[in-house]
Scaffold this active site. Structure first.
Site, PDB file in Angstrom:
ATOM      1  N   ASP A  19       0.870  -1.174   0.000  1.00 36.15           N
ATOM      2  CA  ASP A  19       0.000   0.000   0.000  1.00 36.15           C
ATOM      3  C   ASP A  19       0.907   1.223   0.000  1.00 36.15           C
ATOM      4  OD1 ASP A  19      -2.267   1.647   0.188  1.00 36.15           O
ATOM      5  OD2 ASP A  19      -2.341   1.516   2.371  1.00 36.15           O
ATOM      6  N   SER A  20       0.314   2.376  -0.220  1.00 31.59           N
ATOM      7  CA  SER A  20       1.105   3.600  -0.166  1.00 31.59           C
ATOM      8  C   SER A  20       1.430   3.990   1.266  1.00 31.59           C
ATOM      9  CB  SER A  20       0.348   4.743  -0.851  1.00 31.59           C
ATOM     10  OG  SER A  20      -0.873   5.004  -0.176  1.00 31.59           O
ATOM     11  N   CYS A  82      -4.485  -1.374  -1.926  1.00 31.88           N
ATOM     12  CA  CYS A  82      -4.660   0.060  -2.103  1.00 31.88           C
ATOM     13  C   CYS A  82      -5.575   0.232  -3.302  1.00 31.88           C
ATOM     14  CB  CYS A  82      -3.306   0.717  -2.351  1.00 31.88           C
ATOM     15  SG  CYS A  82      -3.364   2.445  -2.878  1.00 31.88           S
ATOM     16  N   GLU A 163      -6.089   8.003  10.468  1.00 31.92           N
ATOM     17  CA  GLU A 163      -4.705   7.944  10.943  1.00 31.92           C
ATOM     18  C   GLU A 163      -4.504   8.712  12.238  1.00 31.92           C
ATOM     19  OE1 GLU A 163      -1.883   8.897   7.900  1.00 31.92           O
ATOM     20  OE2 GLU A 163      -2.402   7.116   6.703  1.00 31.92           O
ATOM     21  N   CYS A 195     -11.664   2.400   0.211  1.00 28.51           N
ATOM     22  CA  CYS A 195     -10.326   2.783   0.669  1.00 28.51           C
ATOM     23  C   CYS A 195     -10.042   1.930   1.891  1.00 28.51           C
ATOM     24  CB  CYS A 195     -10.260   4.264   1.022  1.00 28.51           C
ATOM     25  SG  CYS A 195      -8.704   4.770   1.810  1.00 28.51           S
ATOM     26  N   HIS A 197      -8.410   2.476   4.460  1.00 29.35           N
ATOM     27  CA  HIS A 197      -8.487   3.169   5.749  1.00 29.35           C
ATOM     28  C   HIS A 197      -9.899   3.131   6.331  1.00 29.35           C
ATOM     29  CE1 HIS A 197      -4.619   5.044   4.684  1.00 29.35           C
ATOM     30  NE2 HIS A 197      -4.545   5.517   5.906  1.00 29.35           N
TER      31      HIS A 197
END
Length: 284
Positions: A19-20, A82, A163, A195, A197
């Site tokens: 993932d990034s 991702c 995050e 996504c 996240h």
């Protein structure tokens, strides 16, 4: 380098995940839950992430470099954990380019699950600016179920909230209500979390959308797809103690700190990754 033929009872080589940044750890966690015997090599490209705002051509170049790195790390299967990278790699994932290891993206598994879940044929997808602008979900839905009506919404602030650990407070609720208002107005009954996240915001998203809306996690659906692929290929790892490696192209200390939000008590030791070194991680 090991091979399936000299691995009695299965294939002990690791699953590669990239993932990034840290968002793909929701996929890694789902893999650990579903496949507890499998080892994982996770690469977070934090030096160049996030990928969401970058041009897809640039993301594709980064992703292909990481695929080569994970191949050198002897990954038996690679997960592009991702949505932006999956969108950028779309031709490769559709089989129009060879790869040293099978590559599983996060878009198709989520779309197929949403198509099965919807009752009224109205599906929503939320994601980063890059993922939504790519049209990858639109194409996947059109190919899978052309009668489904898809509504897309970019939700860039969700990543920062996840995050920062601000996933249950008033700010998160207000941002979610603003982003999701068009979905509610469109009466979608199924919402794809496009996504990796976003599963951290499941409580807020479920509250805002209401109990009649099914949330589809790309992380969980991708883990199920990986399970099926390994079973079909006879490449499940033999029973034993898995070895997990977590690497970051940026600061490993910052990555490890953020990783606790995604993995909890499984928070890993993080190594520095040098993509130029092949699959060996940090240079000697």
């Amino acid at each position: 380098m090991s091979s399936v033929s000299d691995a009695p009872g299965g294939d002990p080589r690791p699953i590669g995940v990239f993932d990034s940044g840290v968002g793909g750890l929701t996929v890694a966690r789902s893999l650990m839950d579903l496949l507890p015997d499998e080892s994982i090599v996770y690469l977070g490209d934090t030096a160049r992430g996030p990928y969401g705002p970058r041009p897809l051509d640039e993301v594709r170049s980064f992703s292909l470099e990481i695929l080569d790195w994970l191949a050198a790390a002897d990954a038996k299967l690679v997960v592009a954990a991702c949505n932006t990278a999956t969108a950028a790699l779309e031709p490769r994932l559709q089989g129009r380019s060879s790869s040293p290891a099978p590559v599983v993206g996060v878009i198709i598994p989520a779309v197929e699950a949403a198509v099965q879940a919807t009752r009224n044929g109205r599906v929503g997808v939320i994601g980063t600016i890059g993922t939504i602008a790519s049209g990858a979900y639109d194409r996947a839905v059109a190919e899978c179920a052309p009668d489904i009506k898809l509504m897309s919404q970019a939700c860039p602030r969700f990543v920062a909230l996840a995050e920062a650990g601000l996933t249950t407070d008033g700010q998160a609720l207000a941002v979610a209500a603003d982003y999701l208002a068009p979905m509610i107005a469109a009466e979608v009954d199924t919402l794809i979390l496009g996504c990796t996240h976003y599963p951290l915001l499941t409580g807020v998203l479920s509250y805002v959308m209401g109990p009649r809306v099914t949330l589809v996690s790309s992380a969980e659906e991708t883990a199920r797809r990986v399970f099926a692929n390994l079973v079909d290929a006879g490449r499940l790892a033999p029973h034993g103690v898995p070895v997990h490696r977590f690497l970051a192209t940026g600061d490993p200390v910052s990555f490890a700190s953020l990783a606790t939000r995604f993995l909890g008590p499984r928070a890993p030791t993080v190594e520095a990754a040098d993509l130029a070194s092949g699959g060996d991680g940090a240079p000697a």
